[in-house]
Structures are given as structure tokens and as C-alpha cells.
Design an enzyme around this catalytic site. Structure first.
Site, PDB file in Angstrom:
ATOM      1  N   LYS A 111       0.823  -1.218   0.000  1.00 44.62           N
ATOM      2  CA  LYS A 111       0.000   0.000   0.000  1.00 44.62           C
ATOM      3  C   LYS A 111       0.848   1.256   0.000  1.00 44.62           C
ATOM      4  O   LYS A 111       0.469   2.265  -0.595  1.00 44.62           O
ATOM      5  CB  LYS A 111      -0.957   0.008   1.189  1.00 44.62           C
ATOM      6  CG  LYS A 111      -2.086  -0.978   1.014  1.00 44.62           C
ATOM      7  CD  LYS A 111      -3.308  -0.580   1.816  1.00 44.62           C
ATOM      8  CE  LYS A 111      -4.464  -1.526   1.473  1.00 44.62           C
ATOM      9  NZ  LYS A 111      -5.568  -1.423   2.427  1.00 44.62           N
ATOM     10  N   LYS A 195      -4.661 -10.427  -6.528  1.00 41.96           N
ATOM     11  CA  LYS A 195      -5.862 -10.599  -5.707  1.00 41.96           C
ATOM     12  C   LYS A 195      -7.019  -9.765  -6.255  1.00 41.96           C
ATOM     13  O   LYS A 195      -6.803  -8.638  -6.700  1.00 41.96           O
ATOM     14  CB  LYS A 195      -5.528 -10.147  -4.272  1.00 41.96           C
ATOM     15  CG  LYS A 195      -6.572 -10.460  -3.250  1.00 41.96           C
ATOM     16  CD  LYS A 195      -6.173  -9.956  -1.859  1.00 41.96           C
ATOM     17  CE  LYS A 195      -6.240  -8.447  -1.756  1.00 41.96           C
ATOM     18  NZ  LYS A 195      -6.093  -7.933  -0.387  1.00 41.96           N
ATOM     19  N   LYS A 198     -11.076  -4.388  -4.088  1.00 41.17           N
ATOM     20  CA  LYS A 198     -11.935  -3.234  -4.336  1.00 41.17           C
ATOM     21  C   LYS A 198     -11.120  -2.029  -4.791  1.00 41.17           C
ATOM     22  O   LYS A 198     -11.668  -1.077  -5.330  1.00 41.17           O
ATOM     23  CB  LYS A 198     -12.801  -2.887  -3.113  1.00 41.17           C
ATOM     24  CG  LYS A 198     -12.235  -3.248  -1.777  1.00 41.17           C
ATOM     25  CD  LYS A 198     -13.254  -3.161  -0.639  1.00 41.17           C
ATOM     26  CE  LYS A 198     -12.623  -3.700   0.647  1.00 41.17           C
ATOM     27  NZ  LYS A 198     -13.467  -3.776   1.796  1.00 41.17           N
TER      28      LYS A 198
HETATM   29  P1  TYM Z   1     -10.689  -5.998   3.902  1.00 44.99           P
HETATM   30  O1  TYM Z   1     -11.688  -4.934   4.124  1.00 44.99           O
HETATM   31  O2  TYM Z   1      -9.634  -5.793   2.867  1.00 44.99           O
HETATM   32  O3  TYM Z   1     -11.420  -7.355   3.539  1.00 44.99           O
HETATM   33  C1  TYM Z   1     -12.484  -7.884   4.339  1.00 44.99           C
HETATM   34  C2  TYM Z   1     -12.398  -9.401   4.351  1.00 44.99           C
HETATM   35  O4  TYM Z   1     -12.460  -9.904   3.003  1.00 44.99           O
HETATM   36  C3  TYM Z   1     -11.357 -10.762   2.756  1.00 44.99           C
HETATM   37  N1  TYM Z   1     -10.945 -10.622   1.347  1.00 44.99           N
HETATM   38  C4  TYM Z   1     -10.774 -11.648   0.507  1.00 44.99           C
HETATM   39  N2  TYM Z   1     -10.908 -12.979   0.676  1.00 44.99           N
HETATM   40  C5  TYM Z   1     -10.657 -13.777  -0.400  1.00 44.99           C
HETATM   41  N3  TYM Z   1     -10.289 -13.279  -1.620  1.00 44.99           N
HETATM   42  C6  TYM Z   1     -10.139 -11.957  -1.830  1.00 44.99           C
HETATM   43  N4  TYM Z   1      -9.783 -11.488  -3.021  1.00 44.99           N
HETATM   44  C7  TYM Z   1     -10.384 -11.074  -0.734  1.00 44.99           C
HETATM   45  N5  TYM Z   1     -10.335  -9.714  -0.589  1.00 44.99           N
HETATM   46  C8  TYM Z   1     -10.678  -9.475   0.686  1.00 44.99           C
HETATM   47  C9  TYM Z   1     -10.282 -10.285   3.703  1.00 44.99           C
HETATM   48  O5  TYM Z   1      -9.327 -11.300   3.958  1.00 44.99           O
HETATM   49  C10 TYM Z   1     -11.069  -9.907   4.933  1.00 44.99           C
HETATM   50  O6  TYM Z   1     -11.316 -11.044   5.741  1.00 44.99           O
HETATM   51  N6  TYM Z   1      -7.569  -5.394   7.766  1.00 44.99           N
HETATM   52  C11 TYM Z   1      -8.846  -5.969   7.348  1.00 44.99           C
HETATM   53  C12 TYM Z   1     -10.031  -5.448   8.126  1.00 44.99           C
HETATM   54  C13 TYM Z   1      -9.906  -5.594   9.606  1.00 44.99           C
HETATM   55  C14 TYM Z   1     -10.031  -6.795  10.353  1.00 44.99           C
HETATM   56  C15 TYM Z   1      -9.893  -6.397  11.713  1.00 44.99           C
HETATM   57  C16 TYM Z   1     -10.232  -8.119  10.015  1.00 44.99           C
HETATM   58  C17 TYM Z   1      -9.733  -4.590  10.495  1.00 44.99           C
HETATM   59  N7  TYM Z   1      -9.722  -5.043  11.782  1.00 44.99           N
HETATM   60  C18 TYM Z   1      -9.947  -7.343  12.727  1.00 44.99           C
HETATM   61  C19 TYM Z   1     -10.282  -9.061  11.047  1.00 44.99           C
HETATM   62  C20 TYM Z   1     -10.137  -8.672  12.384  1.00 44.99           C
HETATM   63  C21 TYM Z   1      -9.071  -5.620   5.896  1.00 44.99           C
HETATM   64  O7  TYM Z   1      -8.555  -4.678   5.372  1.00 44.99           O
HETATM   65  O8  TYM Z   1     -10.001  -6.415   5.283  1.00 44.99           O
END
Ligand code: TYM
Length: 333
Positions: A111, A195, A198
């Protein structure tokens, strides 16, 4: 004791990756466990979104989660900023986590890009806030996609170091990641080695939960493939990441395994398979999109649900934070 926490960022549209990698598992887990699900709006601030876009995305993600089947009464569903215990605990964790640990985070490197000097310090300590999200509730299990594994290892390291440094055995649980299902890493439709995200500049690279049936069909039709027919067994995916990704998505959407899917569709031409895949995606996603749009007609109601969820969340984290302050030696009167 088994308590589930997971979070999702309100940045742009939710994708099929978020759905298959995370949200769908959240829905299943809610029937068995106490679950806390959070729209992490303060994490989103690390990349400086427009205020109006952030506000809208937070409501959209909340609506999407409910539309996917997360019950806001049964579970605790809220946006992060409504419970200030997360950011307070994150500060304490800033004092626990080591620079070296954070320097190893691949998501930060990706990032921040080449110009690291210009990345926000919030982006650097992002994983500490994530650990605080989880540990403010002493959650034990965290359902996520594959890409969050490294962040959860950091949360484990923070919990262990905190417990050791202040000699408070088992104060924080060492969290278990739950990386469940067939599609733990959904890849871009334009590049099977990247990957699905979004934040990808190309909308053709992903399926959004807001896409209508025609858009989904068009994106799948245009998805990158190779000239061969589908393999008949998994070994045939070697060097064919796009084929592997599309079959994995198909298996996840139709509730089967990749092996079983290949027994059924292996050997087909991409054209015929893509038609099946598009049908499966539309059948699965269109009721969600319809429900999401219905919920978004009453944004005030979504806000009310989030406020209520925030109050419930704070009631759960308050005793933990009280213990933390005492442990650290802060005078609380
Ligand atoms: P974020 O918002 O990027 O994604 C949310 C969830 O979706 C999953 N994900 C995917 N799984 C499979 N294939 C993909 N292409 C894909 N893109 C996204 C992510 O693994 C995630 O589970 N840092 C985290 C948010 C967060 C969080 C937390 C998660 C903040 N605090 C505490 C767990 C516990 C994030 O940016 O997810």
C-alpha cells in the site's frame, strides 16, 4: 470460550472476494457462536477517503452485510468509530509492537508503494489497531481471507508480548485465524496472479456485490482465460492461474469442492463453462443486491442499527479496557 470478531473496510464496493473469503463464513458462524462484526471506518482513514464517500461506503457495507444474512440483532454489528475503546487499546499496542514487526508487513509495503516517506503513520500502525479491534473483546477466533493471515500473526505476537511483559498470563487470548471454504483467495478476473480487490483501478477485474446481472455476465465473459479446455483434475491447473481461479469461484458459489466441480465440468471449453459460472454468480448474488438496495432506501435505519451495535460493543469492551488500564499502571481514580 469461543468469541468471534471480524472486520471489513468501507473502501469502495465489496467484491466477490470479500463475500466468498469472509462474509459468507461470518454468516455461517453466527448460528453457532457469539459474533462481533465491525465496519472499520477508522482503518479506512489511513488512505484519506473523502468524508462523503466514507460515510456512504460505511452505510453500504453495513447494508451489504445485512443483505448477505448477518443478523444485526443476534450479532453485534457496528462501525469501529462508535466504540473508542479500539483506538485507546491501539495506542497501548503501539507501545507493545516493535518497529521490526511492522516493517515486515507485506500489506504495508504494497500500500505504501515506492514512496514510503509519504505513507501515513496510520498506515504503518494499521495492524496494531486491527489487533486492538480483536483483543478489546478478548475474541478468540477471527474469520478472514488468506490475505489477512500475516496481520493476525502480528495480533498473536502482540497478545503474547503483552501477557509476558506485564506478567498477566492468559490476559489476552492468542487468536486463531479461521480461513475457511474453497475460495480463501479470490483472484482478479484480468490477472490470475493478482488478488481481486476493491481498490483495483479496473472495474472489469472484479465482481461487485452491487453489479447487476448483465454486468456480472459481461465481466465473466471477458474474464482472462487461456486457449486450453478446462483440466479434468487439480494438477492440470499448473501454470493456469485464471482457470484455477474461475473454477474455484464456481465451486464456492455452487457449494462444492474444486475436485467435485472438475468431475462435473472438467474438459469443457471456457465458453460453455463461463455461461454456467455467470448463471451461478447471478443466481447467488442478485437476491443480495436487491436486498442491499432495499435497505439503502432507509439510511436513517442503518445508522440507528449501527449506533445500537456500537453501544453493545462498548458494553463488552469496557471491562477489558478497565483491566488493561489497571495492568499498565494508569491512575483511573
Ligand atoms: P478488507 O476490508 O480488505 O477485507 C475484508 C475481508 O475480506 C477478505 N478478502 C478476501 N478474501 C478472499 N479473496 C479476496 N480477493 C479477498 N479480498 C478481501 C479479507 O481477507 C477480509 O477477511 N484489515 C482488514 C479489516 C480488519 C479486520 C480487523 C479483520 C480490520 N480489523 C480485525 C479481522 C479482524 C481488511 O482490510 O479487510
Amino acid at each position: 470460550l469461543h468469541r468471534i470478531f471480524s472486520g471489513i473496510q468501507p473502501t469502495g464496493n465489496l467484491t466477490l472476494g470479500n463475500y466468498l473469503g469472509a462474509i459468507r463464513n461470518w454468516v455461517t458462524l453466527q448460528h453457532e457462536f457469539e459474533c462481533i462484526y465491525c465496519v472499520v471506518d477508522q482503518h479506512a482513514l489511513t488512505v484519506g477517503p473523502e468524508p462523503s464517500a466514507l460515510r456512504e461506503a460505511t452505510r453500504q457495507v453495513a447494508a451489504a452485510l445485512i443483505a448477505c444474512g448477518i443478523d444485526p440483532q443476534k450479532n453485534v454489528l457496528f462501525n469501529q468509530s462508535q466504540n473508542p475503546d479500539h483506538t485507546e487499546l491501539a495506542w497501548y499496542f503501539n507501545c507493545v509492537a516493535r518497529m521490526g514487526w511492522l516493517n515486515r508487513m507485506t500489506q504495508f509495503k504494497e500500500k505504501a508503494g515506492k514512496n514510503r516517506e509519504n505513507a501515513s503513520t496510520g498506515l504503518f500502525v494499521y495492524p496494531n489497531l486491527m489487533a486492538a479491534d480483536i483483543l478489546a473483546y478478548r475474541a478468540t477466533h477471527v474469520p478472514v481471507g488468506e490475505d489477512q493471515k500475516q496481520h493476525l500473526e502480528l495480533a498473536r505476537d502482540i497478545a503474547i508480548k503483552f501477557n509476558n511483559d506485564w506478567k498477566v498470563e492468559d490476559f489476552f487470548p492468542v487468536v486463531e485465524p479461521q480461513i475457511l471454504g474453497e475460495a480463501t483467495r479470490v483472484m482478479s478476473l484480468r490477472d490470475g496472479t493478482a488478488k481481486m480487490s476493491k481498490s483495483d483501478p479496473s472495474d472489469m477485474s472484479r465482481i461487485n456485490l452491487t453489479d447487476d446481472a448483465d454486468t456480472i455476465a459481461k465481466k465473466i465473459k471477458k474474464a482472462k482465460t487461456d486457449p486450453e479446455n478446462l483440466p479434468t483434475e487439480k494438477a492440470g491447473f499448473e501454470g493456469r492461474p485464471e482457470a484455477q481461479n474461475l473454477v474455484t469461484i464456481y465451486a464456492a458459489l455452487t457449494g462444492t469442492t474444486v475436485d467435485q466441480a472438475l468431475a462435473d465440468i472438467g474438459g469443457s471449453q471456457f465458453g460453455a463453462f463461463k455461461q454456467k459460472l455467470a448463471d451461478a454468480a447471478v443466481a447467488h448474488l442478485s437476491p443480495i443486491t436487491t436486498e442491499m438496495n432495499r435497505l439503502l432506501e432507509d439510511r436513517a435505519e442503518i445508522d440507528r442499527l449501527l449506533v445500537k451495535g456500537g453501544e453493545r460493543a462498548r458494553a463488552l469492551s469496557a471491562p477489558v479496557l478497565k483491566d488493561v488500564r489497571e495492568t499498565l499502571g494508569l491512575v483511573t481514580g
